[in-house]
Structures are given as C-alpha cells and as structure tokens.
Motif scaffolding. Structure first.
Motif, PDB file in Angstrom:
ATOM      1  N   LEU A 153       0.841  -1.197   0.000  1.00  0.00           N
ATOM      2  CA  LEU A 153       0.000   0.000   0.000  1.00  0.00           C
ATOM      3  C   LEU A 153       0.873   1.242   0.000  1.00  0.00           C
ATOM      4  CD1 LEU A 153      -2.578  -1.008   2.780  1.00  0.00           C
ATOM      5  CD2 LEU A 153      -2.771  -1.383   0.326  1.00  0.00           C
ATOM      6  N   GLN A 154       0.586   2.159  -0.895  1.00  0.00           N
ATOM      7  CA  GLN A 154       1.236   3.468  -0.898  1.00  0.00           C
ATOM      8  C   GLN A 154       0.144   4.509  -0.662  1.00  0.00           C
ATOM      9  OE1 GLN A 154       4.713   4.183  -3.479  1.00  0.00           O
ATOM     10  NE2 GLN A 154       4.069   2.390  -4.629  1.00  0.00           N
ATOM     11  N   ILE A 155       0.186   5.102   0.517  1.00  0.00           N
ATOM     12  CA  ILE A 155      -0.877   6.006   0.964  1.00  0.00           C
ATOM     13  C   ILE A 155      -0.304   7.404   1.139  1.00  0.00           C
ATOM     14  CG2 ILE A 155      -2.610   6.413   2.744  1.00  0.00           C
ATOM     15  CD1 ILE A 155      -2.291   3.435   3.497  1.00  0.00           C
ATOM     16  N   THR A 156      -0.930   8.375   0.510  1.00  0.00           N
ATOM     17  CA  THR A 156      -0.542   9.771   0.686  1.00  0.00           C
ATOM     18  C   THR A 156      -1.425  10.392   1.759  1.00  0.00           C
ATOM     19  OG1 THR A 156       0.106   9.916  -1.643  1.00  0.00           O
ATOM     20  CG2 THR A 156      -0.181  11.992  -0.445  1.00  0.00           C
ATOM     21  N   ILE A 157      -0.794  10.968   2.782  1.00  0.00           N
ATOM     22  CA  ILE A 157      -1.504  11.532   3.927  1.00  0.00           C
ATOM     23  C   ILE A 157      -1.279  13.041   3.950  1.00  0.00           C
ATOM     24  CG2 ILE A 157      -1.721  11.466   6.448  1.00  0.00           C
ATOM     25  CD1 ILE A 157      -0.621   8.612   6.321  1.00  0.00           C
ATOM     26  N   SER A 158      -2.330  13.773   4.258  1.00  0.00           N
ATOM     27  CA  SER A 158      -2.288  15.229   4.149  1.00  0.00           C
ATOM     28  C   SER A 158      -1.538  15.918   5.287  1.00  0.00           C
ATOM     29  CB  SER A 158      -3.723  15.778   4.074  1.00  0.00           C
ATOM     30  OG  SER A 158      -4.447  15.403   5.245  1.00  0.00           O
ATOM     31  N   ASN A 159      -1.396  15.267   6.422  1.00  0.00           N
ATOM     32  CA  ASN A 159      -0.761  15.916   7.557  1.00  0.00           C
ATOM     33  C   ASN A 159       0.051  14.892   8.344  1.00  0.00           C
ATOM     34  OD1 ASN A 159      -0.155  17.364   9.965  1.00  0.00           O
ATOM     35  ND2 ASN A 159      -1.945  18.688   9.624  1.00  0.00           N
ATOM     36  N   ALA A 160       1.254  15.263   8.746  1.00  0.00           N
ATOM     37  CA  ALA A 160       2.144  14.336   9.460  1.00  0.00           C
ATOM     38  C   ALA A 160       1.525  13.857  10.771  1.00  0.00           C
ATOM     39  CB  ALA A 160       3.495  14.994   9.721  1.00  0.00           C
ATOM     40  N   GLU A 161       0.722  14.735  11.432  1.00  0.00           N
ATOM     41  CA  GLU A 161       0.110  14.349  12.695  1.00  0.00           C
ATOM     42  C   GLU A 161      -0.939  13.244  12.533  1.00  0.00           C
ATOM     43  OE1 GLU A 161       0.699  17.439  11.780  1.00  0.00           O
ATOM     44  OE2 GLU A 161       2.230  17.956  13.290  1.00  0.00           O
ATOM     45  N   THR A 179       5.478  -4.313   7.315  1.00  0.00           N
ATOM     46  CA  THR A 179       6.546  -3.305   7.313  1.00  0.00           C
ATOM     47  C   THR A 179       5.943  -1.916   7.107  1.00  0.00           C
ATOM     48  OG1 THR A 179       6.949  -3.499   4.918  1.00  0.00           O
ATOM     49  CG2 THR A 179       8.235  -4.937   6.385  1.00  0.00           C
ATOM     50  N   ILE A 180       6.652  -0.903   7.597  1.00  0.00           N
ATOM     51  CA  ILE A 180       6.204   0.492   7.472  1.00  0.00           C
ATOM     52  C   ILE A 180       7.366   1.337   6.953  1.00  0.00           C
ATOM     53  CG2 ILE A 180       5.334   2.536   8.681  1.00  0.00           C
ATOM     54  CD1 ILE A 180       4.074   0.695  10.734  1.00  0.00           C
ATOM     55  N   HIS A 181       7.078   2.144   5.948  1.00  0.00           N
ATOM     56  CA  HIS A 181       8.073   3.081   5.409  1.00  0.00           C
ATOM     57  C   HIS A 181       7.395   4.433   5.216  1.00  0.00           C
ATOM     58  CE1 HIS A 181      11.540   4.559   3.174  1.00  0.00           C
ATOM     59  NE2 HIS A 181      10.712   4.989   2.230  1.00  0.00           N
ATOM     60  N   ILE A 182       7.968   5.475   5.807  1.00  0.00           N
ATOM     61  CA  ILE A 182       7.390   6.827   5.739  1.00  0.00           C
ATOM     62  C   ILE A 182       8.347   7.745   4.987  1.00  0.00           C
ATOM     63  CG2 ILE A 182       6.523   8.789   7.074  1.00  0.00           C
ATOM     64  CD1 ILE A 182       5.980   6.846   9.376  1.00  0.00           C
ATOM     65  N   LEU A 192       3.100   7.092   2.976  1.00  0.00           N
ATOM     66  CA  LEU A 192       3.167   5.964   3.898  1.00  0.00           C
ATOM     67  C   LEU A 192       3.114   4.679   3.062  1.00  0.00           C
ATOM     68  CD1 LEU A 192       3.120   4.900   6.838  1.00  0.00           C
ATOM     69  CD2 LEU A 192       0.625   5.024   6.732  1.00  0.00           C
ATOM     70  N   LYS A 193       4.222   3.937   3.057  1.00  0.00           N
ATOM     71  CA  LYS A 193       4.304   2.700   2.286  1.00  0.00           C
ATOM     72  C   LYS A 193       4.246   1.524   3.246  1.00  0.00           C
ATOM     73  CE  LYS A 193       6.973   0.377  -1.332  1.00  0.00           C
ATOM     74  NZ  LYS A 193       8.168   0.442  -2.206  1.00  0.00           N
ATOM     75  N   THR A 218      -5.361  11.161   1.094  1.00  0.00           N
ATOM     76  CA  THR A 218      -5.668  11.891  -0.148  1.00  0.00           C
ATOM     77  C   THR A 218      -5.435  11.053  -1.395  1.00  0.00           C
ATOM     78  OG1 THR A 218      -3.410  12.783  -0.240  1.00  0.00           O
ATOM     79  CG2 THR A 218      -5.077  14.088   0.943  1.00  0.00           C
ATOM     80  N   ASN A 219      -4.607  10.037  -1.276  1.00  0.00           N
ATOM     81  CA  ASN A 219      -4.326   9.203  -2.443  1.00  0.00           C
ATOM     82  C   ASN A 219      -3.881   7.825  -1.980  1.00  0.00           C
ATOM     83  OD1 ASN A 219      -3.989   8.574  -5.159  1.00  0.00           O
ATOM     84  ND2 ASN A 219      -1.828   9.152  -5.154  1.00  0.00           N
ATOM     85  N   ILE A 220      -4.214   6.790  -2.732  1.00  0.00           N
ATOM     86  CA  ILE A 220      -3.832   5.423  -2.357  1.00  0.00           C
ATOM     87  C   ILE A 220      -3.539   4.600  -3.595  1.00  0.00           C
ATOM     88  CG2 ILE A 220      -6.276   4.779  -2.208  1.00  0.00           C
ATOM     89  CD1 ILE A 220      -5.476   2.603  -0.233  1.00  0.00           C
ATOM     90  N   GLU A 221      -2.543   3.775  -3.475  1.00  0.00           N
ATOM     91  CA  GLU A 221      -2.182   2.845  -4.553  1.00  0.00           C
ATOM     92  C   GLU A 221      -1.957   1.464  -3.926  1.00  0.00           C
ATOM     93  OE1 GLU A 221       1.476   2.026  -7.727  1.00  0.00           O
ATOM     94  OE2 GLU A 221       1.122   4.043  -6.960  1.00  0.00           O
ATOM     95  N   ILE A 222      -2.579   0.424  -4.516  1.00  0.00           N
ATOM     96  CA  ILE A 222      -2.467  -0.937  -4.005  1.00  0.00           C
ATOM     97  C   ILE A 222      -1.840  -1.814  -5.081  1.00  0.00           C
ATOM     98  CG2 ILE A 222      -3.694  -2.967  -3.134  1.00  0.00           C
ATOM     99  CD1 ILE A 222      -5.820  -1.204  -2.014  1.00  0.00           C
ATOM    100  N   GLU A 223      -0.861  -2.608  -4.658  1.00  0.00           N
ATOM    101  CA  GLU A 223      -0.194  -3.530  -5.587  1.00  0.00           C
ATOM    102  C   GLU A 223      -0.154  -4.917  -4.966  1.00  0.00           C
ATOM    103  OE1 GLU A 223       4.116  -4.178  -7.867  1.00  0.00           O
ATOM    104  OE2 GLU A 223       3.789  -2.464  -6.547  1.00  0.00           O
ATOM    105  N   ASN A 224      -0.648  -5.900  -5.711  1.00  0.00           N
ATOM    106  CA  ASN A 224      -0.556  -7.292  -5.264  1.00  0.00           C
ATOM    107  C   ASN A 224       0.874  -7.780  -5.362  1.00  0.00           C
ATOM    108  OD1 ASN A 224      -3.264  -7.929  -4.600  1.00  0.00           O
ATOM    109  ND2 ASN A 224      -3.767  -8.076  -6.771  1.00  0.00           N
ATOM    110  N   ILE A 225       1.282  -8.580  -4.379  1.00  0.00           N
ATOM    111  CA  ILE A 225       2.620  -9.167  -4.416  1.00  0.00           C
ATOM    112  C   ILE A 225       2.526 -10.564  -5.005  1.00  0.00           C
ATOM    113  CG2 ILE A 225       4.590  -9.927  -3.040  1.00  0.00           C
ATOM    114  CD1 ILE A 225       3.982  -7.760  -1.058  1.00  0.00           C
TER     115      ILE A 225
END
Length: 225
Positions: A153-161, A179-182, A192-193, A218-225
C-alpha cells in the motif's frame, strides 16, 4: 524407425501439452508452445542418446553412456528457467513456479524417452495437482500464514500528525501490517508505504475502499505481491 519411438514422442507431446495448458491459462510467460518444445525435444534427445549408444557399440565396439545427452538437458534447461524468473520493484520474485515446471517438462520428456511411461504420467499428474489443487486446499485448511495474501500500500496523507491515526485505523481492521516506510513528499503531504497481509477471502477493492474512506488519506495505490 520403430513404432515405439513415435509412441514415445507422442506421449511426451501430450504430457507437455497438459503442463503448457496450465501455464497458458494463467497467462504465464512460458506457455503451451514452450512446454511442448521442451518436452518433445527432451524426449527426442534421450531417444537419440540411448539408441546411438547401442548403435555405435555394436558397429565400432565403442562404450558410451546411454543417457549422456539426458544429463546435459537438465543443465541446459536452467538457462530457460533463469529467463522467466523476474524481480519486481517491490523486491518480490515471480516466475519460480514456471521455471520449476519447465524443468519438470524436461524431466517428463527424459522419462518418456527412456521408456518410463507410467512414471512420467504419474509425475505429470502430481505436478498439476501440486500447482492447482494444493494451493486451494491451503486456503481452507492451511495455517494462517498460508491463508493470507499480501499487498503493498502506498498512501498519501495530508498531515504528518495524522500518520499514527491512519496506522491505528488500519490495524483495527483485519489487516496485518508487516513493514512500514514513511517518506516526506512535501511540507503538507507524506507517503506511507506499507506491506500488509489480509485473508485470502478479502477482496482488494474492500481494502481500497476502507483506506480511501479514512479522512486524512488523499491518495492510495495498491499492488498485489
């Protein structure tokens, strides 16, 4: 040419056809034609290797290994197998099953060429069962890890809080975060990946709609593994 040699090539073609159809139906890079060629030629080379060893032994009294070419087939198929193994951008690897099946098609061709018909037929049946039936059984009877499918999941978030709120909302659902990657996109947007696992029965669209409904996303992208 003896009739039994034609029969060997015919049986090899039929068994290779079954394996090729299974890959073709799944739209894999190695399909019907490739598996047919591998199985038939492997059978042919095995026949040539066995027959020539006896011919030259009788004519010229030369001692030869009757399966010398068959041994080289196994090594040569490795080049084809390596060509279908792909590494994706998300560090996952695909094509291993296809590579293994073309190796299996070569083995079946060798077995038929050497005269082991029933062994080749049984092996082909077990191969199809292994790649088709066993994965279905694990969905219902296997441990939890085998009943899950993974997404990136690649998620775009509008505010860091809001990052912690998004992660907490995802965890409250039946979504296991691996796993989490910011990453900061700009001052107002953050990427947020996540690598997540969900139950096999849960659809990709359900995951998408749920995460898209989170207010700060605000935005999301989903990719199957």
């Amino acid at each position: 040419m003896d009739l039994h040699l034609f029969i060997k090539l015919g049986i090899s073609a039929i068994l290779g056809l079954v394996i090729g159809l299974e890959r073709e139906l799944k739209r894999k890079p190695v399909g019907l034609k490739t598996c047919l060629v591998i199985s038939i030629v492997s059978c042919l080379l095995t026949i040539v290797s066995i027959e020539s060893s006896y011919v030259f032994q009788l004519k010229d009294h030369i001692t030869m290994d009757p399966l010398r070419l068959a041994a080289q087939i196994v090594s040569g198929i490795g080049f084809l197998g390596a060509g279908v193994i792909l590494r994706r951008g998300n560090d996952s690897i695909s094509g291993l099953t296809t590579a293994a099946l073309i190796w299996g098609a070569a083995g079946i061709g060798i077995a038929v060429g050497a005269g082991f018909y029933w062994e080749a037929i049984l092996s082909m049946a077990l191969l199809i069962v292994s790649v088709e039936l066993i994965p279905l059984l694990t969905v219902f009877l296997g441990p939890k890890q085998l009943r899950e499918k993974e997404f990136v999941l690649q998620i775009t978030i509008s505010n860091a809080e809001n990052i912690d709120d998004v992660i907490s909302a995802i965890k409250q659902q039946t979504i296991d975060i691996k796993t989490i990657h910011i990453k900061d996109v700009d001052e107002k947007h953050h990427l947020l990946k996540l690598k997540v696992a969900v139950d096999q029965k849960q659809s990709t669209t359900d995951v998408y709609y749920f995460i898209r409904s989170i207010p700060s996303v605000t935005n999301i992208e989903i990719e199957n593994i």
